[in-house]
Design an enzyme around this catalytic site. Structure first.
Site, PDB file in Angstrom:
ATOM      1  N   ARG A  35       0.826  -1.213   0.000  1.00 38.07           N
ATOM      2  CA  ARG A  35       0.000   0.000   0.000  1.00 38.07           C
ATOM      3  C   ARG A  35       0.859   1.262   0.000  1.00 38.07           C
ATOM      4  NH1 ARG A  35      -2.581   1.551   4.666  1.00 38.07           N
ATOM      5  NH2 ARG A  35      -2.278  -0.529   5.497  1.00 38.07           N
ATOM      6  N   GLU A  79       5.277   2.236  17.988  1.00 43.37           N
ATOM      7  CA  GLU A  79       4.218   3.262  18.016  1.00 43.37           C
ATOM      8  C   GLU A  79       3.454   3.136  19.333  1.00 43.37           C
ATOM      9  OE1 GLU A  79       1.002   4.727  14.877  1.00 43.37           O
ATOM     10  OE2 GLU A  79       0.217   3.093  16.087  1.00 43.37           O
TER      11      GLU A  79
HETATM   12  P1  0O2 Z   1      -4.023  -1.164  13.657  1.00 46.11           P
HETATM   13  O1  0O2 Z   1      -4.630  -2.498  13.434  1.00 46.11           O
HETATM   14  O2  0O2 Z   1      -4.592  -0.463  14.874  1.00 46.11           O
HETATM   15  O3  0O2 Z   1      -2.540  -1.172  13.642  1.00 46.11           O
HETATM   16  P2  0O2 Z   1      -0.116   4.841   8.609  1.00 46.11           P
HETATM   17  O4  0O2 Z   1       0.102   4.104   9.921  1.00 46.11           O
HETATM   18  O5  0O2 Z   1       1.035   5.723   8.230  1.00 46.11           O
HETATM   19  O6  0O2 Z   1      -0.583   3.946   7.526  1.00 46.11           O
HETATM   20  P3  0O2 Z   1      -1.571   7.057   9.378  1.00 46.11           P
HETATM   21  O7  0O2 Z   1      -3.044   7.329   9.242  1.00 46.11           O
HETATM   22  O8  0O2 Z   1      -0.631   8.056   8.864  1.00 46.11           O
HETATM   23  O9  0O2 Z   1      -1.380   5.645   8.773  1.00 46.11           O
HETATM   24  O10 0O2 Z   1      -1.172   6.813  10.876  1.00 46.11           O
HETATM   25  P4  0O2 Z   1      -1.916   7.297  12.138  1.00 46.11           P
HETATM   26  O11 0O2 Z   1      -2.804   8.428  11.844  1.00 46.11           O
HETATM   27  O12 0O2 Z   1      -0.852   7.510  13.167  1.00 46.11           O
HETATM   28  O13 0O2 Z   1      -2.827   6.048  12.519  1.00 46.11           O
HETATM   29  C1  0O2 Z   1      -2.299   4.801  12.762  1.00 46.11           C
HETATM   30  C2  0O2 Z   1      -3.147   4.000  13.742  1.00 46.11           C
HETATM   31  O14 0O2 Z   1      -3.986   4.857  14.541  1.00 46.11           O
HETATM   32  C3  0O2 Z   1      -4.118   3.051  13.074  1.00 46.11           C
HETATM   33  O15 0O2 Z   1      -3.451   1.861  12.838  1.00 46.11           O
HETATM   34  C4  0O2 Z   1      -5.206   2.901  14.142  1.00 46.11           C
HETATM   35  O16 0O2 Z   1      -4.776   2.045  15.180  1.00 46.11           O
HETATM   36  C5  0O2 Z   1      -5.279   4.293  14.703  1.00 46.11           C
HETATM   37  N1  0O2 Z   1      -6.226   5.143  13.963  1.00 46.11           N
HETATM   38  C6  0O2 Z   1      -5.918   6.200  13.183  1.00 46.11           C
HETATM   39  N2  0O2 Z   1      -7.009   6.768  12.708  1.00 46.11           N
HETATM   40  C7  0O2 Z   1      -8.064   6.088  13.189  1.00 46.11           C
HETATM   41  C8  0O2 Z   1      -9.478   6.221  13.049  1.00 46.11           C
HETATM   42  O17 0O2 Z   1      -9.993   7.102  12.373  1.00 46.11           O
HETATM   43  N3  0O2 Z   1     -10.239   5.311  13.706  1.00 46.11           N
HETATM   44  C9  0O2 Z   1      -9.732   4.326  14.483  1.00 46.11           C
HETATM   45  N4  0O2 Z   1     -10.575   3.478  15.090  1.00 46.11           N
HETATM   46  N5  0O2 Z   1      -8.382   4.165  14.631  1.00 46.11           N
HETATM   47  C10 0O2 Z   1      -7.568   5.032  13.990  1.00 46.11           C
HETATM   48  P5  0O2 Z   1      -3.869   0.869  11.681  1.00 46.11           P
HETATM   49  O18 0O2 Z   1      -2.651   0.426  10.991  1.00 46.11           O
HETATM   50  O19 0O2 Z   1      -4.955   1.470  10.856  1.00 46.11           O
HETATM   51  O20 0O2 Z   1      -4.523  -0.327  12.408  1.00 46.11           O
END
Ligand code: 0O2
Length: 233
Positions: free
Chosen positions: A84, A167
């Site tokens: 991705r 993280e």
């Molecule tokens: P999992 O299964 O929890 O690990 P990236 O990590 O770079 O792809 P991004 O959006 O830049 O993505 O990172 P960010 O904003 O730090 O968010 C990463 C993690 O925060 C996510 O991990 C979720 O755990 C949580 N998160 C972020 N946004 C949301 C949201 O809108 N709703 C919920 N419920 N959780 C959120 P993963 O990898 O998605 O999943």
């Protein structure tokens, strides 16, 4: 993770590549070792949080941490994210480009505890802060609130020191309750959540924020109350 006993042929950009069972075993071992570093990184940060919790309890008779959970991303989930984010499929590039292979979630009772724990963890000498995303101060449009930090923690192996990215997400019980429900809804609808439900979720996030503020105020009143003054007559 079993390595196949037969040679394996896969289609790559350069054509068909065939790997012997020995090569496959070596690749499997290298991947397991790669993931192990993240397990160790998690353990280091979990220990730090455990020490902070125990010391708080002893010194202040107060536990700022409600719950800690942790996970190392599964191999499938790492592969998905590599594709991705168009990260080159080498360990070096994955280490640099995927920073949430090791993840810890710290649930607190109150927002101020989330910040306090963040400050105490990130101020430690052996912790390097790589990135902070403060979705508590600036919530996401859907209402998501949480304080994220990517830290690097040193892990000492027989081969030397490695700095492992972990993280850490800090959030209150109310924020966590909201995020886990939103996560389930998001997956149920494969990301295409109906507008009405999105609006309800945003409303629920606002209610959770009001509850957080109210509980924190009540808690402050309870602990800020001065004992009744006794006057000499
Ligand atoms: P999992 O299964 O929890 O690990 P990236 O990590 O770079 O792809 P991004 O959006 O830049 O993505 O990172 P960010 O904003 O730090 O968010 C990463 C993690 O925060 C996510 O991990 C979720 O755990 C949580 N998160 C972020 N946004 C949301 C949201 O809108 N709703 C919920 N419920 N959780 C959120 P993963 O990898 O998605 O999943």
């Amino acid at each position: 993770m079993d390595a196949p006993a037969e040679p394996l042929s896969v289609l790559t950009d350069e054509g068909v590549a065939t790997f012997s069972p020995r090569e496959l075993r070596a690749m499997r071992d290298e991947f397991q070792r790669f993931l192990l570093e993240y397990q160790f990184g998690l353990r280091e940060v979990e220990t730090k949080l455990g020490i902070l919790r125990d010391e708080f309890l002893l010194m202040h008779e107060y536990n700022p941490i409600e719950h800690v959970s942790s996970r190392v991303k599964t191999a499938d989930s790492i592969v998905d994210k590599v594709a991705r984010k168009c990260v080159e499929p080498t360990f070096e590039a994955i280490r640099a480009g995927i920073t949430d292979i090791a993840g810890i979630r710290v649930t607190t009772s109150f927002t101020k505890d989330a910040y306090r724990l963040f400050d105490l963890l990130t101020a430690q000498d052996d912790i390097t802060v790589r990135e902070v995303k403060d979705y508590i101060a600036a919530p996401k449009r859907n209402g998501y609130k949480s304080l994220h930090v990517i830290v690097e923690v040193p892990v000492f192996l027989s081969s030397g020191r490695v700095d492992v990215a972990v993280e850490v997400q800090f959030r209150t019980i109310a924020m966590d309750f909201w995020a886990s429900l939103e996560h389930k809804i998001y997956y149920k609808y494969s990301g295409l959540v109906p507008d009405g439900l999105l609006a309800e979720l945003k409303d629920a996030a606002d209610s959770a924020a009001v509850l957080d503020a109210r509980m924190e105020r009540l808690h402050g009143q309870l602990h800020g109350q001065k004992p009744p003054q006794i006057r000499a007559v």
